[in-house]
Design an enzyme around this catalytic site. Sequence first.
Site, mmCIF file in Angstrom:
data_model
loop_
_atom_site.group_PDB
_atom_site.id
_atom_site.type_symbol
_atom_site.label_atom_id
_atom_site.label_comp_id
_atom_site.label_asym_id
_atom_site.label_seq_id
_atom_site.Cartn_x
_atom_site.Cartn_y
_atom_site.Cartn_z
ATOM 1 C CB CYS A 87 -0.933 0.009 1.211
ATOM 2 S SG CYS A 87 -1.943 -1.471 1.296
ATOM 3 C CB SER A 211 -10.157 1.510 2.489
ATOM 4 O OG SER A 211 -9.278 0.456 2.807
ATOM 5 C CB ILE A 213 -12.201 -4.000 -3.732
ATOM 6 C CG1 ILE A 213 -11.649 -5.131 -2.854
ATOM 7 C CG2 ILE A 213 -11.854 -4.193 -5.191
ATOM 8 C CD1 ILE A 213 -12.263 -6.474 -3.133
ATOM 9 C CG HIS A 332 -6.229 1.790 0.077
ATOM 10 N ND1 HIS A 332 -5.041 2.339 -0.378
ATOM 11 C CD2 HIS A 332 -5.872 0.749 0.874
ATOM 12 C CE1 HIS A 332 -4.019 1.653 0.133
ATOM 13 N NE2 HIS A 332 -4.500 0.679 0.884
#
Lengths: 392, 81
Positions: A87, A211, A213, A332
């Site tokens: 991330c 958050s 997909i 995200h």
Amino acid sequence: MSAAVVVAGVGMHVFGRFPEESLKDLARVAVVRALDDAGLGVKEIDAVYSANAMAGLLQGQEQIRGQTVLREVGLERIPVVNVENACASGSTALREAIMVLRAGAAERVLAVGFEKMFVEDRDRSLAALESAADLDVVGGLGLQFTAVYAMRLRKRLDEGTLAFDDLVDVTLKSHQNGARNPYAQFRRELTEKEVKSARRIADPLTLPMCSAIADGAAAVVLARADTAPSRGRARVLVRASQSVSGFTTDGSPEPSATTLCARRAYEEAGIAPNEVEVAEVHDAMAPGELLYYEQLGFCQAGGASELLATGATRIGGRIAVNTSGGLCSRGHPVAATGLAQIAELTWQLRGEAGERQSGRPRIALAQNSGGWLEGESATSNVHILERADRWP
Amino acid sequence: MEQTAFSGSGQLLTYTTVWVPRPGLEPPYTLGQVKLGDGPVVFGHVRRLPDEARVPVAVRLVTAADPEAVPMFWFEPEVRP
């Protein structure tokens, strides 16, 4: 003394679900917007750091992801380096771009992050996300990001240093900000009841706290300050770029990777935490924002609940946090996130954030985490930006 | 490289009950972070934890009788409620 570096341009592809768009389509929009914002053409870019975390597992494009996407835009015959740090891939690409500029090996460099997480089988996306951990140790446990954040927060709830209502309040703030962001995945304000009664994901987290997909892309053009094109607007200087990897922990009290990284960034910039006026932090789950208040020094350890309650972290507050809606509401798409944070902060520093504009900030901070080891993030990156020109 | 045996008991530092199904794992299941004796901090499944348990909780390692079981090991409270 290494060359000063500026953010010359930023651009995003809106975050969300785009089944008709390929990785190339997503990245193209962000790159062209960033180049246009910088007033530069593709021939004026010396190098690219290209971030993606999951296309190997999800699209089968394990190698040369950057080259395949960037040639579509006309970015060819230059160094293209592929970057992966879960991330934190986007902010890692950013840091590499900053370092090559400081080293004097380039004058104008692009950092781009793109991710396409929606595939037909949701279990494949979740399995790809679970690979952001040491699979020798945790493979097969079903350990998602959501569970890692849930465990961090449970500890604080049991200690009594955070309350469930704090988790709800910061989630409402996230969605209020996201509702004002045209690039956000979730653009609707929620009620307290909606957050509390939503489907449980990993206790104490409910669905709107997490958050989701997402597909999306973000790009940042960086340039040496002495040769950057003048666009007749405030310049945004890079004041600090720091990265810290996670570590093996035996459970004894010690500073987190983010705490260490932030200390180094403040030292590099020569500023104190209380000088930061706007920040984007890695709230993969909205309540994670509360933990970062403390790790980034916006308040004392244990002071997150009180800082939130004062309203200081709202748009217009003393230290506005996640004006974009953060990971939870803006979205995200893993490798795009770190660069979307820089886009938001650049707009804030230039005064271009529209109804999300938070006063007239001079100092901005971005914090982006990636992956996890048993007790820690695997990567934490902190960048500090400064508006170099006075506000009119 | 050498093998090191860690204590089979430790302290459950935190936990969460997960409601998202994963292949081979029917929700809800509970995941926890455990500090093993003098050893490292590990993640694992937790079973038989009473509702609303407050951490830390003393736990012990339990291994599955079936070597093909998923998961192969988990943690349970040291003293049954």
